[in-house]
Write a protein that holds these residues in place. Structure first.
Motif, short mmCIF file in Angstrom:
data_model
loop_
_atom_site.label_atom_id
_atom_site.label_comp_id
_atom_site.label_asym_id
_atom_site.label_seq_id
_atom_site.Cartn_x
_atom_site.Cartn_y
_atom_site.Cartn_z
N GLU A 123 23.73 -4.46 -27.60
CA GLU A 123 23.23 -5.09 -26.50
C GLU A 123 22.55 -6.36 -26.93
O GLU A 123 22.88 -7.48 -26.16
N THR A 124 21.87 -6.41 -28.04
CA THR A 124 21.18 -7.81 -28.65
C THR A 124 22.25 -9.03 -28.84
O THR A 124 22.12 -10.04 -29.03
N ALA A 312 21.07 -6.55 -36.10
CA ALA A 312 20.58 -6.41 -34.60
C ALA A 312 18.83 -6.99 -34.73
O ALA A 312 18.23 -6.43 -35.61
N GLN A 313 18.56 -8.07 -33.87
CA GLN A 313 17.21 -8.50 -33.94
C GLN A 313 16.63 -7.97 -32.64
O GLN A 313 16.67 -8.50 -31.76
N ILE A 314 15.99 -6.75 -32.87
CA ILE A 314 15.30 -5.88 -31.74
C ILE A 314 13.79 -6.05 -31.86
O ILE A 314 13.29 -5.59 -32.80
N ALA A 315 13.33 -6.76 -30.76
CA ALA A 315 11.98 -7.09 -30.82
C ALA A 315 11.04 -5.87 -30.49
O ALA A 315 9.86 -5.42 -30.84
N ALA A 316 11.64 -5.06 -29.29
CA ALA A 316 10.93 -4.14 -28.86
C ALA A 316 11.99 -3.22 -27.96
O ALA A 316 12.90 -4.07 -27.49
N GLN A 317 11.84 -1.93 -27.71
CA GLN A 317 12.42 -1.31 -26.68
C GLN A 317 11.54 -0.48 -25.53
O GLN A 317 10.61 0.20 -26.15
N LEU A 318 11.77 -0.81 -24.41
CA LEU A 318 11.08 -0.28 -23.38
C LEU A 318 11.92 0.49 -22.35
O LEU A 318 13.04 -0.20 -21.96
N PRO A 319 11.24 1.28 -21.57
CA PRO A 319 12.12 2.00 -20.33
C PRO A 319 12.13 0.83 -19.18
O PRO A 319 11.44 -0.01 -19.02
N LEU A 320 13.44 1.13 -18.62
CA LEU A 320 13.42 -0.04 -17.44
C LEU A 320 12.46 0.07 -16.54
O LEU A 320 12.21 -1.21 -16.04
N SER A 336 10.33 -11.97 -32.09
CA SER A 336 11.69 -12.66 -32.75
C SER A 336 12.60 -11.45 -32.27
O SER A 336 12.37 -10.25 -32.18
N GLY A 337 13.67 -12.28 -31.91
CA GLY A 337 14.81 -11.09 -31.42
C GLY A 337 14.80 -10.81 -30.11
O GLY A 337 14.05 -11.47 -29.16
N LYS A 338 15.53 -9.94 -29.70
CA LYS A 338 15.50 -9.54 -28.28
C LYS A 338 14.73 -8.23 -27.65
O LYS A 338 14.77 -7.30 -28.47
N ILE A 339 14.12 -8.35 -26.47
CA ILE A 339 13.86 -6.95 -25.92
C ILE A 339 14.72 -6.32 -25.14
O ILE A 339 15.39 -6.75 -24.36
N VAL A 340 14.78 -5.12 -25.39
CA VAL A 340 15.83 -4.21 -25.05
C VAL A 340 15.32 -3.33 -23.96
O VAL A 340 14.09 -2.54 -24.37
#
Length: 343
Positions: A123-124, A312-320, A336-340
């Motif tokens: 996804e990122t 992959a630069q994942i800043a954070a993962q959170l539920p929809l 830094s990176g993308k929030i998924v």
């Protein structure tokens, strides 16, 4: 009996992140040539930050479901779709509609995700990876040994840009706030603090002959400096107007001003080039060519991920359902990176 329901995030108007609405409904049915993707990962991009303010250049009228891209599994297919797609993990770039548990997409617009690649990692690299790859290799046409300037080198697109550039043997100067400089140095980027330093003057110290390409998502008055630091034969690629995110007035005017400058610079006698990059360019007039190019370029990006050229630069993962928190975090400028977002 299928008991699944559709869960989607609705942007009702120019609201604060807490004003986003969660809506429940029936899972869409796939028509001819379409697939239903059960979302596994979608993301927060700068486009959504502009959209909630009504500032994205060609966003649809309110209300609508945001979400620029997604990765998920093909759950249902309409007539005429290759049967091999059933149950496969795919990526899609949709501009809007991705913030949902199930997304209806034309089958021709999906790109298979290689086996072993996690959904969040892929996804990122969908819109960010396509954007970075096309700007580097289709617009600037960078070559090994060249030097480039990347504004926002810690961001979603910027962090992919610098990694792809290094994989191609290119030297990178990057702008970001000081908190990101150590991580940038570890990636081989020479950092410049855009808040405290004269960026143009510092670039001239680092590259007295000018840089071979500048990638500028900021827009505004700073784009003149970006043009000024180009070496003869260099290329400016403008791909946004982030500096005007919180402005009032017309959302089209900042982009039109950039287009005007680009046109002027290209008609004047000089040895430099300027582009305004739009990831959707050409889609309306040559959809099959657009799709083929997107598929080829995202496939290249996924291959770079598998080789380790890109991480992959994942800043954070959170539920929809915590999309408001995700959007707040993205807008804070501290990550830094993308929030998924996950289902």
């Amino acid at each position: 009996m299928n008991t699944e329901e559709l869960v989607e995030v609705v942007l009702p108007g120019t609201v604060e992140p807490e004003g986003l609405q969660i809506r429940h409904g029936a899972v869409p049915a796939a028509g001819p040539g379409q697939v239903v993707i059960r979302m596994e990962a979608t993301g927060v991009s700068f486009a959504e930050q502009q959209m909630r303010r009504g500032r994205y250049f060609d966003q649809p009228p309110f209300p609508f479901v945001p979400g620029y891209d997604l990765v998920g599994t093909v759950q249902a297919m309409g007539g005429g779709v290759e049967p091999d797609l059933a149950g496969t993990r795919v990526a899609a770039m949709v501009k809007v509609g991705g913030w949902a548990s199930h997304v209806l997409v034309d089958a021709a617009d999906v790109v298979p995700v290689p086996g072993g690649v996690e959904a969040a990692d892929a996804e990122t690299l969908v819109v960010n990876g396509i954007t970075a790859w096309q700007m580097l290799h289709r617009k600037a046409r960078i070559r090994a040994g060249q030097t480039i300037l990347v504004h926002g080198a810690n961001g979603g697109v910027g962090s992919v840009l610098v990694q792809l550039a290094h994989a191609a043997g290119v030297n990178v100067i990057g702008t970001a706030s000081a908190r990101h400089h150590q991580a940038m140095r570890e990636r081989g980027v020479t950092p410049i603090d855009y808040r405290t330093e004269d960026v143009a003057a510092r670039v001239r110290e680092l590259a007295p002959g000018g840089v071979d390409a500048v990638f500028d998502h900021v827009g505004g008055r700073g784009i003149v400096d970006s043009w000024s630091v180009l070496a003869p034969g260099g290329t400016l690629v403008s791909y946004g107007s982030a500096s005007t995110r919180d402005d009032e007035g017309s959302k089209q005017w900042p982009v039109l001003k950039i287009l005007g400058r680009v046109w002027t610079w290209n008609v004047l006698p000089n040895r430099r080039r300027a582009y305004f990059y739009n990831v959707w360019a050409g889609r309306a007039l040559a959809r099959n060519r657009f799709r083929a190019r997107m598929r080829a370029d995202l496939t290249q990006v996924f291959a770079a991920l598998q080789r380790g050229d890109v991480t992959a630069q994942i800043a954070a993962q959170l539920p929809l359902t915590r999309v408001a928190d995700a959007l707040r975090l993205a807008e804070s400028g501290t990550v830094s990176g993308k929030i998924v977002l996950n289902p």
